[in-house]
Design a protein around this motif. Structure first.
Motif, PDB file in Angstrom:
ATOM      1  N   THR A 298      41.571  75.537 116.889  1.00 47.63           N
ATOM      2  CA  THR A 298      40.288  75.560 117.597  1.00 47.63           C
ATOM      3  C   THR A 298      40.030  74.222 118.277  1.00 47.63           C
TER       4      THR A 298
ATOM      5  N   VAL B 145      32.780  70.769 114.649  1.00 47.89           N
ATOM      6  CA  VAL B 145      31.704  71.749 114.463  1.00 47.89           C
ATOM      7  C   VAL B 145      32.191  73.156 114.830  1.00 47.89           C
ATOM      8  N   ALA B 146      32.875  73.268 115.965  1.00 46.22           N
ATOM      9  CA  ALA B 146      33.380  74.565 116.399  1.00 46.22           C
ATOM     10  C   ALA B 146      34.444  75.088 115.428  1.00 46.22           C
TER      11      ALA B 146
ATOM     12  N   ALA C  55      32.783  76.472 112.377  1.00 49.89           N
ATOM     13  CA  ALA C  55      32.159  77.760 112.669  1.00 49.89           C
ATOM     14  C   ALA C  55      33.192  78.882 112.725  1.00 49.89           C
TER      15      ALA C  55
ATOM     16  N   GLY D 179      34.533  79.509 109.254  1.00 55.58           N
ATOM     17  CA  GLY D 179      33.506  80.187 108.474  1.00 55.58           C
ATOM     18  C   GLY D 179      33.438  81.669 108.799  1.00 55.58           C
ATOM     19  N   LEU D 180      33.561  82.013 110.077  1.00 56.12           N
ATOM     20  CA  LEU D 180      33.587  83.423 110.474  1.00 56.12           C
ATOM     21  C   LEU D 180      34.808  84.137 109.906  1.00 56.12           C
TER      22      LEU D 180
ATOM     23  N   ALA E 261      34.862  77.149 105.976  1.00 58.00           N
ATOM     24  CA  ALA E 261      34.296  76.243 106.978  1.00 58.00           C
ATOM     25  C   ALA E 261      34.730  74.808 106.725  1.00 58.00           C
TER      26      ALA E 261
END
Length: 224
Positions: A41, A58-59, A62, A65-66, A185
């Protein structure tokens, strides 16, 4: 600084693994899937938009986490060796996906050029070391908060006897999915700086099961 970064990275990975594997008792070998997704990512966002490293982290958190949410819903009804095998399958799926994604370099990998370090750092490696140190402190603080909160008490009840916890009103599936999301995450965030650390990323080493072994062994050694 170069070696210290690796040590701090495994502090984050071990702490993240311990949220699901230690508190809830679900042995997770899927660490490379979350770590690798975070790394890719960050690399893809830098290649496409030249995003700053903090936004990459941060991305990555995320996205991982998804993945943890989706994987948790699909696998956390399994237990014991069956759950462990499912997490290994997740690593294989993620590696195969990125091997076949040409924009991310495919099987040959992706070469990256580090940007200039920002003040007050004179080298990018020192900046990565300090950043990973801050992430390690944050990961330990989050894990300690979970341990002392009702979430930690619920996860420990699941680890001791999941059926009894369910009968006592503990929302077992929701807590397990939450633990998987938080764990994933943190692992994804730990992976985001890796492409800049190495100036290179490729699937075989990024989704290596050695990350799972290191993340699993560190809490056991620390606990001992």
């Amino acid at each position: 600084f170069y070696a210290g970064y690796t040590v701090l990275m495994f502090v984050v990975l071990a702490t993240a693994w311990n949220i699901l594997g230690g508190y809830a008792g679900y042995v997770n070998f899927g660490t490379p899937a979350f770590f690798g997704l975070g790394a890719y990512t960050g690399a893809v966002l830098y290649k496409a938009f030249a995003l700053p490293l903090v936004l990459q982290i941060v991305a990555a958190a995320a996205m991982a986490g998804l993945l943890g949410f989706a994987a948790g819903l699909l696998t956390l009804r399994l237990r014991g060796i069956f759950f462990a095998i499912a997490t290994i399958a997740l690593v294989v799926i993620m590696e195969t996906l990125f091997i076949n994604w040409r924009y991310a370099g495919g099987a040959t990998g992706l070469q990256l050029l580090r940007p200039a370090p920002t003040a007050p750092f004179e080298s990018y490696i020192k900046m990565l070391f300090v950043l990973m140190g801050a992430m390690a402190v944050a990961a330990v603080a989050i894990a300690r908060w979970i341990e002392r909160s009702w979430i930690g008490r619920g996860l420990r009840a699941i680890r001791d006897n999941e059926e009894a916890a369910e009968c006592s009103g503990v929302p077992t599936l929701r807590l397990k999915v939450l633990a998987c999301v938080l764990s994933g995450a943190l692992m994804g965030a730990a992976g985001a700086p890796m492409p800049m650390y190495l100036s290179f990323i490729e699937p075989a080493s990024t989704f290596n099961l050695n990350y799972a072994i290191g993340a699993l062994a560190s809490p056991m050694i620390g606990g001992t």
